[in-house]
Design an enzyme around this catalytic site. Structure first.
Site, PDB file in Angstrom:
ATOM      1  CE  LYS A  14      -0.561  -9.770  -0.352  1.00  0.00           C
ATOM      2  NZ  LYS A  14       0.633  -9.074  -0.905  1.00  0.00           N
ATOM      3  NE  ARG A  88      -1.791 -11.920  -6.412  1.00  0.00           N
ATOM      4  CZ  ARG A  88      -1.175 -12.221  -5.280  1.00  0.00           C
ATOM      5  NH1 ARG A  88      -1.760 -12.913  -4.357  1.00  0.00           N
ATOM      6  NH2 ARG A  88       0.050 -11.806  -5.074  1.00  0.00           N
ATOM      7  NE  ARG A 121       9.313 -12.525   0.494  1.00  0.00           N
ATOM      8  CZ  ARG A 121       8.121 -12.280  -0.038  1.00  0.00           C
ATOM      9  NH1 ARG A 121       7.105 -11.962   0.733  1.00  0.00           N
ATOM     10  NH2 ARG A 121       7.956 -12.326  -1.344  1.00  0.00           N
ATOM     11  NE  ARG A 154       7.761 -15.786  -2.158  1.00  0.00           N
ATOM     12  CZ  ARG A 154       6.635 -15.112  -1.912  1.00  0.00           C
ATOM     13  NH1 ARG A 154       6.202 -14.970  -0.667  1.00  0.00           N
ATOM     14  NH2 ARG A 154       5.934 -14.587  -2.894  1.00  0.00           N
ATOM     15  NE  ARG A 165       5.898 -11.517  -6.630  1.00  0.00           N
ATOM     16  CZ  ARG A 165       6.604 -11.539  -5.500  1.00  0.00           C
ATOM     17  NH1 ARG A 165       7.914 -11.599  -5.524  1.00  0.00           N
ATOM     18  NH2 ARG A 165       5.985 -11.507  -4.345  1.00  0.00           N
TER      19      ARG A 165
HETATM   20  P1  AP5 Z   1       5.587 -10.040   3.520  1.00  0.00           P
HETATM   21  O1  AP5 Z   1       4.791 -10.041   4.776  1.00  0.00           O
HETATM   22  O2  AP5 Z   1       6.197 -11.330   3.070  1.00  0.00           O
HETATM   23  O3  AP5 Z   1       4.745  -9.359   2.323  1.00  0.00           O
HETATM   24  P2  AP5 Z   1       3.580  -9.938   1.433  1.00  0.00           P
HETATM   25  O4  AP5 Z   1       2.657  -8.810   1.132  1.00  0.00           O
HETATM   26  O5  AP5 Z   1       2.976 -11.160   2.045  1.00  0.00           O
HETATM   27  O6  AP5 Z   1       4.424 -10.301   0.140  1.00  0.00           O
HETATM   28  P3  AP5 Z   1       4.285 -11.490  -0.907  1.00  0.00           P
HETATM   29  O7  AP5 Z   1       5.436 -11.343  -1.830  1.00  0.00           O
HETATM   30  O8  AP5 Z   1       4.128 -12.820  -0.232  1.00  0.00           O
HETATM   31  O9  AP5 Z   1       2.953 -11.088  -1.604  1.00  0.00           O
HETATM   32  P4  AP5 Z   1       2.510 -11.509  -3.014  1.00  0.00           P
HETATM   33  O10 AP5 Z   1       1.109 -11.026  -3.022  1.00  0.00           O
HETATM   34  O11 AP5 Z   1       3.341 -11.100  -4.144  1.00  0.00           O
HETATM   35  O12 AP5 Z   1       2.755 -13.078  -2.993  1.00  0.00           O
HETATM   36  P5  AP5 Z   1       1.830 -14.315  -2.712  1.00  0.00           P
HETATM   37  O13 AP5 Z   1       2.589 -15.224  -1.868  1.00  0.00           O
HETATM   38  O14 AP5 Z   1       0.453 -13.917  -2.294  1.00  0.00           O
HETATM   39  O15 AP5 Z   1       6.731  -8.927   3.693  1.00  0.00           O
HETATM   40  C1  AP5 Z   1       7.721  -8.747   2.686  1.00  0.00           C
HETATM   41  C2  AP5 Z   1       9.065  -8.445   3.363  1.00  0.00           C
HETATM   42  O16 AP5 Z   1       8.968  -7.191   4.056  1.00  0.00           O
HETATM   43  C3  AP5 Z   1       9.460  -9.484   4.425  1.00  0.00           C
HETATM   44  O17 AP5 Z   1      10.837  -9.663   4.371  1.00  0.00           O
HETATM   45  C4  AP5 Z   1       9.042  -8.840   5.771  1.00  0.00           C
HETATM   46  O18 AP5 Z   1       9.854  -9.255   6.834  1.00  0.00           O
HETATM   47  C5  AP5 Z   1       9.210  -7.357   5.467  1.00  0.00           C
HETATM   48  N1  AP5 Z   1       8.208  -6.513   6.144  1.00  0.00           N
HETATM   49  C6  AP5 Z   1       6.899  -6.793   6.337  1.00  0.00           C
HETATM   50  N2  AP5 Z   1       6.279  -5.758   6.956  1.00  0.00           N
HETATM   51  C7  AP5 Z   1       7.242  -4.806   7.135  1.00  0.00           C
HETATM   52  C8  AP5 Z   1       7.220  -3.489   7.708  1.00  0.00           C
HETATM   53  N3  AP5 Z   1       6.105  -2.936   8.207  1.00  0.00           N
HETATM   54  N4  AP5 Z   1       8.384  -2.779   7.721  1.00  0.00           N
HETATM   55  C9  AP5 Z   1       9.537  -3.301   7.193  1.00  0.00           C
HETATM   56  N5  AP5 Z   1       9.605  -4.551   6.638  1.00  0.00           N
HETATM   57  C10 AP5 Z   1       8.463  -5.289   6.612  1.00  0.00           C
HETATM   58  O19 AP5 Z   1       1.686 -14.902  -4.191  1.00  0.00           O
HETATM   59  C11 AP5 Z   1       2.790 -15.427  -4.884  1.00  0.00           C
HETATM   60  C12 AP5 Z   1       2.369 -15.825  -6.281  1.00  0.00           C
HETATM   61  O20 AP5 Z   1       1.337 -16.832  -6.195  1.00  0.00           O
HETATM   62  C13 AP5 Z   1       1.749 -14.720  -7.132  1.00  0.00           C
HETATM   63  O21 AP5 Z   1       2.733 -13.943  -7.791  1.00  0.00           O
HETATM   64  C14 AP5 Z   1       0.888 -15.518  -8.098  1.00  0.00           C
HETATM   65  O22 AP5 Z   1       1.662 -16.087  -9.111  1.00  0.00           O
HETATM   66  C15 AP5 Z   1       0.357 -16.636  -7.224  1.00  0.00           C
HETATM   67  N6  AP5 Z   1      -0.915 -16.264  -6.598  1.00  0.00           N
HETATM   68  C16 AP5 Z   1      -1.130 -16.016  -5.274  1.00  0.00           C
HETATM   69  N7  AP5 Z   1      -2.409 -15.673  -5.054  1.00  0.00           N
HETATM   70  C17 AP5 Z   1      -3.009 -15.709  -6.260  1.00  0.00           C
HETATM   71  C18 AP5 Z   1      -4.330 -15.421  -6.706  1.00  0.00           C
HETATM   72  N8  AP5 Z   1      -5.292 -15.039  -5.858  1.00  0.00           N
HETATM   73  N9  AP5 Z   1      -4.607 -15.545  -8.019  1.00  0.00           N
HETATM   74  C19 AP5 Z   1      -3.658 -15.947  -8.897  1.00  0.00           C
HETATM   75  N10 AP5 Z   1      -2.386 -16.212  -8.560  1.00  0.00           N
HETATM   76  C20 AP5 Z   1      -2.064 -16.098  -7.251  1.00  0.00           C
END
Ligand code: AP5
Length: 209
Positions: A14, A88, A121, A154, A165
Site C-alpha cells: 500500500k 480497517r 523491509r 520498524r 497484525r
Molecule cells: P509496503 O509498501 O510498506 O506495504 P504496506 O501495505 O504499506 O505495509 P504496512 O506494513 O505499512 O501496512 P500496515 O497496514 O500493516 O501498516 P500501517 O502503517 O498502515 O511494502 C512492504 C514491503 O514490501 C516493503 O519492503 C516494499 O519495498 C516491498 N514491496 C512492496 N511492493 C512490492 C512488490 N510488488 N513486490 C515485492 N516487494 C514489494 O499501520 C501500522 C499500524 O498503525 C497498524 O498495525 C495499527 O496499529 C495502526 N493503524 C494504522 N491505520 C490504522 C487504522 N485505520 N485504525 C487503527 N489502527 C491503525
C-alpha cells in the site's frame, strides 16, 4: 480530483503504491500508519497512545483514527487524496461516504509473501521512504537514497508482531474488503499484489483513468 481508498494486508504494498500514485496524480497521501509513526517519532500525546497498540500489532482506538481522518479530509477540502490504511474495520468504513470516493483498490497478497516482505523491509523514519533488502534495495546498504541517513527496521516488523497484525487483518479488515467486493461496485478492483510493483502501478492507473 480523484479520491482513492487503498486496501490490503500488512506488507501488501500500500505504502509503495501510494507514494507512486500520489506523485503521478498530484494528490495527497493520507496514511494513518505513517501519521501515527510520525507522532511516535515526535513523542506527541497521539504517538504515546498509538505506540502501545502498534507495538503489539493491534489497531489504535477507532474514535481517535476516525477523528484524525475527518480532520485531514476537511483540511484538504475538495482536493484529491488517497487513503492508505483506512478503513480497517466495519465501524471505520461506516464513517466514510462512498459517494465521494472514486476508486477502492484492494491489493491481494498471500500471508507467506507478506511475511517475507515485512521481515525484509527497511524504513527511513524522517521521510517514511520504504525499501526492501531484496525487492527494493537502497543504492547504499542500510542508507536512505536521498539523505544517506540510516534505515531502520520498524518495531512492528518483528516476526511475532507481524503474525499478530496478520490475525487482526483477517479478523477485522478482511470483513471490510469482503463487504466492498460483495457490493459489486464498479469503483472496486481486486489486484494481484504478488506482481512486480510497476505492473501493479500500471494496472491501478488503467483502472482509475
Ligand atoms: P509496503 O509498501 O510498506 O506495504 P504496506 O501495505 O504499506 O505495509 P504496512 O506494513 O505499512 O501496512 P500496515 O497496514 O500493516 O501498516 P500501517 O502503517 O498502515 O511494502 C512492504 C514491503 O514490501 C516493503 O519492503 C516494499 O519495498 C516491498 N514491496 C512492496 N511492493 C512490492 C512488490 N510488488 N513486490 C515485492 N516487494 C514489494 O499501520 C501500522 C499500524 O498503525 C497498524 O498495525 C495499527 O496499529 C495502526 N493503524 C494504522 N491505520 C490504522 C487504522 N485505520 N485504525 C487503527 N489502527 C491503525
Amino acid at each position: 480530483m480523484v479520491k482513492i481508498i487503498l486496501l490490503g494486508p500488512p506488507g501488501s504494498g500500500k505504502g509503495t503504491q501510494a507514494a507512486m500514485l500520489c506523485k503521478k496524480l498530484s494528490i495527497s497521501h493520507i496514511s494513518t500508519g505513517e501519521i501515527l509513526r510520525q507522532a511516535m517519532f515526535n513523542n506527541t500525546e497521539l504517538g504515546r497512545i498509538a505506540k502501545q497498540a502498534i507495538d503489539s500489532g493491534q489497531l489504535v482506538n477507532d474514535k481517535i483514527i476516525i477523528d484524525l481522518i475527518k480532520e485531514k479530509i476537511y483540511q484538504l477540502n475538495e482536493a484529491g487524496y488517497l487513503l492508505d490504511g483506512f478503513p480497517r474495520n466495519i465501524l471505520q468504513s461506516q464513517s466514510l461516504d462512498l459517494n465521494f470516493i472514486d476508486a477502492i483498490i484492494y491489493l491481494d497478497v498471500p500471508d507467506n509473501i507478506l511475511i517475507e516482505r515485512l521481515s525484509g523491509r527497511r524504513y527511513h523514519p524522517n521521510s517514511g521512504r520504504i525499501y526492501h533488502i531484496k525487492y527494493n534495495p537502497p543504492q547504499e546498504l542500510g542508507l536512505d537514497d536521498i539523505t544517506k541517513e540510516p534505515l531502520v527496521i520498524r518495531d512492528d516488523d518483528q516476526l511475532d508482531v507481524i503474525q499478530k497484525r496478520l490475525i487482526v487483518y483477517h479478523q477485522s479488515t478482511k470483513d471490510v474488503i469482503n463487504w466492498y467486493e460483495s457490493s459489486q461496485s464498479k469503483k472496486f478492483i481486486k489486484i494481484d499484489g504478488k506482481n512486480d510493483k510497476n505492473e501493479i502501478f500500471n494496472q491501478i492507473l488503467n483502472f482509475i483513468m
